[in-house]
Design a protein around this motif. Structure first.
Motif, PDB file in Angstrom:
ATOM      1  N   TYR A 122      12.850   5.523  -8.071  1.00 54.18           N
ATOM      2  CA  TYR A 122      12.767   4.110  -7.716  1.00 54.18           C
ATOM      3  C   TYR A 122      12.562   4.068  -6.210  1.00 54.18           C
ATOM      4  O   TYR A 122      12.750   5.077  -5.515  1.00 54.18           O
ATOM      5  N   VAL A 123      12.171   2.923  -5.692  1.00 50.20           N
ATOM      6  CA  VAL A 123      11.954   2.785  -4.255  1.00 50.20           C
ATOM      7  C   VAL A 123      12.755   1.594  -3.742  1.00 50.20           C
ATOM      8  O   VAL A 123      12.506   0.457  -4.137  1.00 50.20           O
ATOM      9  N   ASN A 124      13.734   1.870  -2.882  1.00 49.51           N
ATOM     10  CA  ASN A 124      14.428   0.820  -2.141  1.00 49.51           C
ATOM     11  C   ASN A 124      13.808   0.793  -0.747  1.00 49.51           C
ATOM     12  O   ASN A 124      14.127   1.626   0.103  1.00 49.51           O
ATOM     13  N   GLU A 135       6.435 -11.310  -5.074  1.00 49.71           N
ATOM     14  CA  GLU A 135       7.876 -11.066  -5.143  1.00 49.71           C
ATOM     15  C   GLU A 135       8.347 -10.224  -3.966  1.00 49.71           C
ATOM     16  O   GLU A 135       9.427 -10.461  -3.401  1.00 49.71           O
ATOM     17  N   LEU A 136       7.546  -9.237  -3.588  1.00 48.22           N
ATOM     18  CA  LEU A 136       7.889  -8.398  -2.443  1.00 48.22           C
ATOM     19  C   LEU A 136       7.931  -9.226  -1.163  1.00 48.22           C
ATOM     20  O   LEU A 136       8.861  -9.095  -0.352  1.00 48.22           O
ATOM     21  N   ALA A 137       6.925 -10.096  -0.985  1.00 50.09           N
ATOM     22  CA  ALA A 137       6.877 -10.946   0.212  1.00 50.09           C
ATOM     23  C   ALA A 137       8.094 -11.870   0.278  1.00 50.09           C
ATOM     24  O   ALA A 137       8.687 -12.050   1.355  1.00 50.09           O
ATOM     25  N   GLU A 138       8.481 -12.446  -0.849  1.00 50.04           N
ATOM     26  CA  GLU A 138       9.626 -13.348  -0.879  1.00 50.04           C
ATOM     27  C   GLU A 138      10.924 -12.605  -0.584  1.00 50.04           C
ATOM     28  O   GLU A 138      11.794 -13.102   0.143  1.00 50.04           O
ATOM     29  N   ALA A 139      11.062 -11.384  -1.127  1.00 50.98           N
ATOM     30  CA  ALA A 139      12.277 -10.596  -0.899  1.00 50.98           C
ATOM     31  C   ALA A 139      12.407 -10.198   0.566  1.00 50.98           C
ATOM     32  O   ALA A 139      13.499 -10.268   1.150  1.00 50.98           O
ATOM     33  N   LEU A 199       8.193  -4.731  -7.999  1.00 53.98           N
ATOM     34  CA  LEU A 199       7.890  -6.111  -7.648  1.00 53.98           C
ATOM     35  C   LEU A 199       6.397  -6.341  -7.465  1.00 53.98           C
ATOM     36  O   LEU A 199       5.672  -5.447  -7.027  1.00 53.98           O
ATOM     37  N   SER A 200       5.976  -7.545  -7.774  1.00 51.76           N
ATOM     38  CA  SER A 200       4.602  -7.943  -7.479  1.00 51.76           C
ATOM     39  C   SER A 200       4.481  -8.183  -5.978  1.00 51.76           C
ATOM     40  O   SER A 200       5.483  -8.219  -5.250  1.00 51.76           O
ATOM     41  N   LEU A 201       3.270  -8.384  -5.485  1.00 52.29           N
ATOM     42  CA  LEU A 201       3.061  -8.634  -4.060  1.00 52.29           C
ATOM     43  C   LEU A 201       3.790  -9.899  -3.622  1.00 52.29           C
ATOM     44  O   LEU A 201       4.433  -9.922  -2.564  1.00 52.29           O
ATOM     45  N   ALA A 218       0.830  -1.204   0.000  1.00 51.96           N
ATOM     46  CA  ALA A 218       0.000   0.000   0.000  1.00 51.96           C
ATOM     47  C   ALA A 218       0.864   1.253   0.000  1.00 51.96           C
ATOM     48  O   ALA A 218       0.554   2.246  -0.674  1.00 51.96           O
ATOM     49  N   MET A 219       1.979   1.234   0.743  1.00 51.07           N
ATOM     50  CA  MET A 219       2.921   2.357   0.746  1.00 51.07           C
ATOM     51  C   MET A 219       3.462   2.623  -0.647  1.00 51.07           C
ATOM     52  O   MET A 219       3.530   3.773  -1.099  1.00 51.07           O
ATOM     53  N   LEU A 220       3.871   1.558  -1.328  1.00 58.02           N
ATOM     54  CA  LEU A 220       4.466   1.709  -2.660  1.00 58.02           C
ATOM     55  C   LEU A 220       3.481   2.311  -3.646  1.00 58.02           C
ATOM     56  O   LEU A 220       3.848   3.116  -4.509  1.00 58.02           O
TER      57      LEU A 220
END
Length: 445
Positions: free
Chosen positions: A306-308, A334-338, A330-332, A279-281
């Protein structure tokens, strides 16, 4: 004298055995010291080039040390728990040297990745000074350009320290370096910030008592020391402001439950923080000022495209803030995995320095500790940080009636030089709107 006396013997000369010292390298962060965590080899062990021989803890992470030689360990010169300065010898090896016919040739050290430039006075070759005459194409020594001349005259420091000084608006010319041969260190820069921003008050005289069973004293170093210095620098450099918003996040918790059960997220560790981070992104696209940096030296505002995304992670060695690079792409899933991968590495103490630098905005989940709200301190160099509290089942107005709902409080701290109250409020309201009704994302993207 007979002819036989002049006939040289014909045999293959054996390679000489040499003793080489391994000095603690600069691990790429401009740090001046590291703590020996553990050795993975013992005296007498045979080692190969780049074999991991030990672990050291810098101010940011635990780093594995590869062997710079193939040979035998003959001495370990530092004990686990000992803090060693960069450039100090920590181990000795016996290695096969050149044959007798090549003993006069200059000795070359292996180029160990991450070894960095060694301080002056070590047995490694010093880095050659740049010749401005060769740059100018003249045989005579040319005067360096004015902008470079200022760089040459400034006190000795490393690139990361110079960047920190630039970010904090500290003039290196007025900083007294406490490192080897006057090297300006990170602590020197942070100390300068503290000296200029905080009035010095004499501490009351307290009777000193020896530490006994009623207390425990722990040296301030490593991750804890770095975190403390960074928070002090942030608190007294950026003018913090904070806002709070409490929302009905029932729709989000229901969505989270459905996603966890779907095949698309099988094996993915999906958490409430991941949803809030996403939601932030999305909200940042409408409020980009929260993803920016104040460059004091250049008197510029740097807007990141970009957002790190950084996230606070509690570890046995203290708080660290790894960041997911290009999280906005990233998808949701991909974000969760990272996030899960970085969090696991942080807890194990094996996260790399690159994962701890370059963040642009941060989220912290204080809700996992049963906390509703707080005023988080900005990560140095960033414009905003969002804290999410615990999701609590509370009586809440819903469709004109009182019902038990999943309620969540968001706490936003921001740098008021970069972010106006209107921009911060719009961002926080957007995050809250997404959590209240995830469907509104369709109107935002």
């Amino acid at each position: 004298m007979s002819a036989e006396a002049h006939t040289p013997e014909t045999h293959t000369p054996e390679a000489a055995v040499e003793t080489r010292k391994f000095r603690l390298p600069d691990l790429g962060e401009g740090l001046t010291e590291s703590e020996i965590v553990a050795w993975r080899v013992a005296v007498g062990d045979a080692v190969q080039l780049n074999q991991v021989i030990g672990e050291v803890e810098t101010a940011k992470a635990v780093v594995e040390l590869p062997s710079p030689y193939t040979g035998k360990v003959v001495a370990l010169l530092a004990e686990p728990g000992e803090v060693v300065a960069v450039g100090a010898p920590i181990a000795e090896f016996e290695v096969a040297g050149a044959g007798p016919e090549r003993t006069a040739a200059p000795r070359r050290e292996p180029n160990l990745v991450g070894y960095g430039a060694m301080p002056e006075g070590t047995d490694r070759p010093a880095r050659k000074a740049r010749s401005w005459a060769s740059v100018a194409g003249s045989k005579e020594r040319a005067e360096p350009p004015a902008d470079v001349r200022a760089d040459v005259d400034r006190p000795r420091s490393t690139p990361p320290v110079r960047k920190l000084a630039k970010d904090l608006g500290v003039d290196l010319a007025v900083v007294h370096g406490t490192g080897p041969k006057g090297l300006v260190t990170r602590d020197d820069i942070l100390g300068q910030v503290g000296t200029s921003a905080v009035p010095q008050i004499e501490a009351p005289q307290i009777e000193a008592r020896a530490a006994g069973e009623r207390e425990t004293r722990t040296p301030i170093r490593g991750v804890r020391k770095q975190t403390a210095a960074a928070m002090v620098a942030s608190a007294f450099t950026a003018p913090h402001a904070s806002e709070f918003l409490t929302v009905d996040a029932t729709a989000t918790t229901e969505l989270l439950s459905r996603l966890k059960e779907s095949k698309a997220f099988a094996g993915v560790k999906l958490t409430p923080m991941t949803i809030v981070a996403k939601a932030m992104l999305i909200a940042l696209r409408r409020s980009p000022s929260l993803n920016s940096h104040w460059d004091e030296a250049a008197q510029e505002i740097v807007q990141y495209h970009y957002v790190n995304l950084g996230f606070a992670a509690a570890t046995p060695r203290g708080l660290v803030v790894p960041n997911v690079k290009d999280a906005d792409a990233l998808s949701l899933a991909e974000l969760a995995e990272a996030v899960a991968e970085l969090a696991g590495s942080a807890r194990e103490g094996h996260i790399g320095p690159a994962d701890l630098t370059g963040g642009t905005i941060t989220i912290t989940n204080i809700g996992v500790f049963g906390i509703d709200a707080g005023t988080p301190i900005l990560n140095p160099g960033e414009a905003a940080i969002l804290a999410m509290g615990q999701v609590r089942r509370l009586p809440w107005e819903h469709r004109g009636e009182i019902a038990l709902r999943d309620v969540l409080t968001l706490s936003l701290s921001f740098d008021h030089r970069l972010v106006d109250g209107e921009q911060a409020s719009r961002f926080l309201a957007d995050v809250g709107a997404i959590l209240t009704d995830p469907g509104v994302v369709m109107a935002m993207v």
